[in-house]
Design a protein around this motif. Sequence first.
Motif, short mmCIF file in Angstrom:
data_model
loop_
_atom_site.label_atom_id
_atom_site.label_comp_id
_atom_site.label_asym_id
_atom_site.label_seq_id
_atom_site.Cartn_x
_atom_site.Cartn_y
_atom_site.Cartn_z
N GLY A 1 1.09 -1.61 -0.07
CA GLY A 1 0.08 0.26 -0.15
C GLY A 1 0.90 1.25 0.15
N GLY A 2 0.10 2.43 1.27
CA GLY A 2 0.92 3.50 1.28
C GLY A 2 2.82 3.17 1.07
N THR A 3 3.38 4.31 1.52
CA THR A 3 5.18 4.74 1.04
C THR A 3 5.45 4.62 3.18
OG1 THR A 3 5.07 6.65 1.31
CG2 THR A 3 4.98 5.37 -0.13
N ALA A 4 5.21 4.31 3.42
CA ALA A 4 4.93 4.93 5.39
C ALA A 4 5.68 3.63 5.23
CB ALA A 4 3.53 4.80 6.22
N MET A 5 7.21 3.64 6.61
CA MET A 5 8.11 2.60 6.41
C MET A 5 8.42 2.21 7.78
SD MET A 5 11.03 3.50 4.25
CE MET A 5 10.05 4.40 2.95
N SER A 6 8.69 1.31 7.66
CA SER A 6 9.26 1.16 9.65
C SER A 6 10.52 1.71 9.54
CB SER A 6 9.01 -0.25 10.28
OG SER A 6 9.24 -0.21 11.69
N VAL B 1 15.36 14.01 3.43
CA VAL B 1 13.79 14.15 3.31
C VAL B 1 13.16 13.65 1.79
CG1 VAL B 1 11.75 15.40 3.09
CG2 VAL B 1 13.62 16.03 5.09
N GLU B 2 13.00 12.37 2.12
CA GLU B 2 12.49 11.94 0.65
C GLU B 2 10.80 12.52 0.33
OE1 GLU B 2 10.64 7.73 -1.35
OE2 GLU B 2 10.94 7.84 0.83
N PHE B 3 10.84 12.96 -0.62
CA PHE B 3 9.28 13.13 -0.87
C PHE B 3 8.88 12.66 -1.76
CE2 PHE B 3 11.52 17.48 -0.27
CZ PHE B 3 10.78 18.35 0.24
N THR B 4 7.39 12.12 -1.08
CA THR B 4 6.91 9.85 -1.43
C THR B 4 5.89 10.62 -1.81
OG1 THR B 4 7.15 7.47 -1.24
CG2 THR B 4 7.12 9.56 0.45
N ALA B 5 5.08 9.60 -2.87
CA ALA B 5 3.93 8.94 -2.40
C ALA B 5 3.34 8.09 -3.00
CB ALA B 5 3.85 10.01 -4.34
N ASP B 6 2.16 7.14 -2.50
CA ASP B 6 1.67 6.48 -1.95
C ASP B 6 1.60 5.97 -3.71
OD1 ASP B 6 1.28 6.70 -0.15
OD2 ASP B 6 -1.14 7.32 0.18
N TRP B 7 1.25 6.69 -4.67
CA TRP B 7 1.61 6.04 -5.91
C TRP B 7 2.76 5.59 -6.58
CZ3 TRP B 7 3.75 9.53 -8.79
CH2 TRP B 7 3.73 10.87 -8.35
N CYS B 8 3.99 5.70 -6.15
CA CYS B 8 4.75 5.88 -6.62
C CYS B 8 5.85 4.18 -6.23
CB CYS B 8 6.25 7.31 -6.26
SG CYS B 8 7.58 7.16 -6.46
N PRO B 9 5.38 3.58 -7.72
CA PRO B 9 6.63 2.59 -6.98
C PRO B 9 8.04 2.88 -7.07
CG PRO B 9 5.44 2.01 -9.42
CD PRO B 9 5.44 3.44 -8.76
N ASN C 1 4.83 12.94 2.42
CA ASN C 1 3.59 12.75 1.55
C ASN C 1 3.60 14.09 0.83
OD1 ASN C 1 1.26 12.27 0.34
ND2 ASN C 1 1.99 9.92 0.58
N VAL C 2 3.88 13.45 -0.67
CA VAL C 2 4.04 15.04 -1.30
C VAL C 2 2.25 15.45 -1.58
CG1 VAL C 2 5.78 14.98 -2.54
CG2 VAL C 2 3.87 14.35 -3.40
N ASP C 3 1.38 14.71 -1.45
CA ASP C 3 -0.24 14.46 -2.12
C ASP C 3 -1.43 15.25 -0.54
OD1 ASP C 3 -0.51 14.12 -4.08
OD2 ASP C 3 -0.14 11.58 -3.74
N ARG C 4 -0.16 14.91 0.78
CA ARG C 4 -0.79 14.64 1.82
C ARG C 4 -0.37 16.27 2.74
NH1 ARG C 4 -0.98 9.62 2.45
NH2 ARG C 4 0.43 9.74 4.16
N VAL D 1 8.94 20.78 -5.78
CA VAL D 1 9.27 19.56 -6.00
C VAL D 1 8.36 19.25 -7.05
CG1 VAL D 1 8.75 17.46 -5.60
CG2 VAL D 1 10.62 18.81 -3.31
N LEU D 2 8.82 18.68 -8.25
CA LEU D 2 7.95 18.34 -8.86
C LEU D 2 7.74 16.47 -8.92
CD1 LEU D 2 8.88 20.93 -11.36
CD2 LEU D 2 6.99 20.95 -10.27
N SER D 3 9.56 15.89 -9.40
CA SER D 3 9.13 14.39 -9.88
C SER D 3 9.31 13.84 -8.32
CB SER D 3 9.87 14.36 -10.19
OG SER D 3 10.34 14.94 -12.01
N MET D 4 8.95 12.83 -8.04
CA MET D 4 8.48 11.85 -7.13
C MET D 4 9.43 10.10 -7.79
SD MET D 4 7.20 13.74 -6.06
CE MET D 4 5.95 13.84 -6.93
#
Length: 249
Positions: A139-144, A167-175, A201-204, A214-217
């Motif tokens: 699912g999402g990108t949250a990680m332990s 800082v990693e700018f990330t998104a849930d839809w980003c493989p 998370n860039v969307d939130r 930031v334009l790319s993830m």
Amino acid sequence: MRIGELAARAGTTTRTLRYYESRGLLPARRNGNGHRTYDESDLRLLRQIRTLQDFGFGLEETRPFVECLRAGHPEGDSCPASLQVYRRKLGELDTLIAELGAVREQVGRQLARAEAARAALAADAAVPGGPVPECELGGGTAMSGVPEVTDADFAEEVLGAGLPVLVEFTADWCPPCRQMAPVLRELAAAEEGRLKVVQLNVDRNPATTNAYKVLSMPTFMVFRDGEPLRSMVGARPGRRLREELRDVL
């Protein structure tokens, strides 16, 4: 010109200029009063550094371009050493493109499997429509081990941190972001006490995302003493990421 004017014209901060000076990328000239002094050639060096960093080049990778300009060449990329950096960067991009192609194929297979499973369930009269099959990619990108920061606490957790912060700018839809999860976990554990690793998370969190353009993830940004020092775009192997962070740690 004085350091404040140079920073304003280049769109950066005096703290960043002092850091570049400490790395030998900007000259350390001083006038009779002991103040740092710069000229148009220094502004040109700084713009070359900033342009390359916007393209994802590490700070040390900009050095051949700076030295080329200092040697009197009209462009920073007109020297053999600069061209070699270009070739190496293109090789890294080709590798990354191949990795992303493999991820795309995997996602395509997962989509075909999920659509087939859903169609089979929908055909079952006992379960009209069928449940949505779970995605095996996760699912999402949250990680332990890698905390998440938000617009609300970014200033405290990142800008006010006592350590350098990645800082990693990330998104849930980003493989590719999910591919970086084990790399960031390992880095956070290995550099505990020297480097803080977080994700946003860039969307939130659109305010922080827009503030840093930031334009790319994934996009990785390094902060120290409240200032962004470097921006890196795209997934990368752990060894390369450590090399890019070497002068920060």
